[in-house]
Design an enzyme around this catalytic site. Structure first.
Site, short mmCIF file in Angstrom:
data_model
loop_
_atom_site.label_atom_id
_atom_site.label_comp_id
_atom_site.label_asym_id
_atom_site.label_seq_id
_atom_site.Cartn_x
_atom_site.Cartn_y
_atom_site.Cartn_z
N ARG A 1 -14.02 -4.17 -4.67
CA ARG A 1 -13.76 -4.40 -6.10
C ARG A 1 -14.35 -5.73 -6.56
O ARG A 1 -14.29 -6.72 -5.82
CB ARG A 1 -12.25 -4.41 -6.37
N HIS B 1 0.62 -5.95 -5.60
CA HIS B 1 0.93 -6.62 -4.32
C HIS B 1 2.24 -7.40 -4.41
O HIS B 1 2.48 -8.32 -3.62
CB HIS B 1 -0.16 -7.64 -3.93
N ARG C 1 7.11 3.11 -1.47
CA ARG C 1 6.29 2.16 -2.20
C ARG C 1 5.79 2.89 -3.44
O ARG C 1 5.17 3.95 -3.34
CB ARG C 1 5.10 1.73 -1.35
N GLU D 1 5.39 -5.68 4.06
CA GLU D 1 5.91 -4.96 2.89
C GLU D 1 6.91 -3.88 3.28
O GLU D 1 7.90 -3.66 2.60
CB GLU D 1 4.74 -4.35 2.11
N ASN E 1 4.61 5.28 2.26
CA ASN E 1 3.59 4.73 1.36
C ASN E 1 2.54 5.82 1.19
O ASN E 1 1.68 6.01 2.06
CB ASN E 1 3.00 3.47 2.00
#
Ligand code: ADP
Length: 420
Positions: free
Chosen positions: A250, A189, A99, A401, A7
């Site tokens: 965010r 996601h 990823r 993940e 990743n």
């Protein structure tokens, strides 16, 4: 197969080494051999390696770029220091799973990376200028190190949401902007939402098309996903991961007119405003303290800090609103809607207080948490936290993940159908 999961971010590379294959997937017998992260790549990097029994080693070393970081990771995996018995040399690594943040409209599943696929991932750079270049660097670094013969697989954050229908993915902007620039909602996601939905059907022992849930991935980044008959039908992140829920830094949903207003009032450039919305807003922006939910909960509890409490309330209120809207979006002609809410991500998995605050506003939809179950669920454990009588169920399911990336890598390499 020993799968290296990578990743790669702009200044970090996270990895896991997972041993799995078709039979292991069937029997949930995948083995995690090692994991770690190189941070602050480009200067004196911070390197953390963790082996199976949780032992951790921390060092620093100058790492000039992603390739240097991946080389260092592989050297460590193959070394005696790592203590990984299954790996003696680089040839014991059988495939790499990456990823990849943005697959645009092109990628609906994980794919074997060849030159054509790499070109298409490059074509998506426009849509994810911060993320895809870093992912591509990881792919080219692994190619350099392993050679083109080693299979590499791309697993996209956006792929799971490619089942959204036009009414859910289009913005109400002039349609030609979608035609010309592919401006639409993509969602992110996806690997996490897909994984917890998959675990849910395992726990419940039901087929994929009986999965009707709302998944909440609440970490530093946060998103909600409405999953109907096993497919994502709506999700809160949009064209970029900025839209939707309140996140660590965010803002999530804002009125786009604020951008022009801010430019005029504060003399800010568009890129400064974008940075404000992405990096200085959310929990950090409201609290003025931190983007870390654990610290905010402690502040609100111990010092009664008003803005820490306000940030938590905004966070939970927005999540509740999304759940409400997804219960409506999932409602069919027979009057059935979601069967369960699933909490995952660092906050969703670990904070019973946040789960309570989100769920308490949902009694009118038949959700009632069992506070003992909610508070007693231990770290990295999954389970149902609603009362026996609750019509709408609530689950905590830790996300994984990397495991899904490793499994997809095996499926692609072996030519086995992917379970989306
Ligand atoms: P990322 O999205 O970067 O993978 P994580 O999923 O690890 O992030 O989530 C990080 C968030 O989870 C942080 O806000 C952190 O404070 C929060 N978190 C982790 N543990 C707890 C806890 N026990 N209670 C409340 N929040 C927690």
């Amino acid at each position: 197969m020993n799968i290296l999961v990578l990743n790669c971010g702009s200044s970090s590379v996270k990895f896991q080494l997972i041993s799995t294959d078709v039979e292991e997937i069937k029997n949930d017998a995948d083995r995690k051999l090692a994991r770690g992260v190189c941070e602050r790549i480009g200067g004196e990097a911070l390197i953390t390696f963790e082996v199976k029994d949780g032992k951790t080693s921390r060092t620093t070393a100058p790492l000039r770029n992603t390739q240097a970081a991946v080389e260092m990771i592989i050297r460590w995996i193959c070394s005696a220091d790592s203590g990984i018995e299954a790996i003696k040399s680089i040839s014991d690594i059988h495939a790499v799973g990456h990823r990849v943040v943005h697959g645009g409209e092109r990628f609906t599943h994980s794919v074997l990376i060849n030159d054509e696929v790499l070109g298409e991932i490059e074509d998506c750079i426009d849509l994810a200028p911060l993320h895809n270049p870093a992912n591509i660097k990881g792919i080219t670094a692994a190619r350099e190190i392993f050679g083109v013969g080693l299979p590499q697989v791309a697993v996209f954050d956006t792929a799971f949401h490619q089942t959204l229908e036009p009414h859910a993915y289009l913005y109400a902007l002039p349609y030609q902007l979608y035609r010309r620039h592919r401006i639409r909602r993509y969602g992110f996601h996806g690997t996490s939402h897909r994984y917890v939905a998959y675990r849910y059907r395992q726990i419940k022992n039901i087929p994929r098309d009986a999965v009707n849930v709302i998944t909440l991935h609440l970490g530093n980044g946060c998103s909600a996903c409405a999953i109907k008959a096993g497919n994502s039908i709506d999700t809160s992140m949009g064209f970029t991961p900025l839209e939707g829920l309140v996140m660590g830094t965010r803002a999530g949903d804002v009125d786009a007119a604020i951008i022009d207003f801010l430019a005029a009032k504060e003399g800010m450039s568009i890129s400064e405003i974008e940075s404000l919305l992405n990096k200085q807003s959310g929990l950090l922006g409201i609290s003025g303290l931190t983007n870390d939910m654990r610290e905010l909960l402690a502040e609100a509890e111990e010092t009664k800090d008003r803005r820490a409490a306000l940030a938590i309330e905004l966070f939970c209120y927005r999540a509740r609103k999304y759940i409400g809207s997804y219960l409506a979006a999932m409602c069919d002609t027979e009057g059935t809607t979601a069967d369960a809410i699933i909490f995952t991500g660092g906050i969703g998995e670990n904070s019973h207080a946040v789960r309570t605050r989100i769920a308490n506003g949902l009694k009118c939809f038949g959700l009632e948490l069992d506070e003992a179950r909610n508070q007693n669920i231990s770290t990295r454990k999954e389970g149902d936290i609603a009362t026996d009588d609750s019509a709408l169920r609530a689950f905590v399911i830790p996300t994984d993940e990397e495991l899904l990336i490793a499994r997809d890598t095996v499926r692609v390499v072996r030519g086995v159908e992917q379970r989306y």
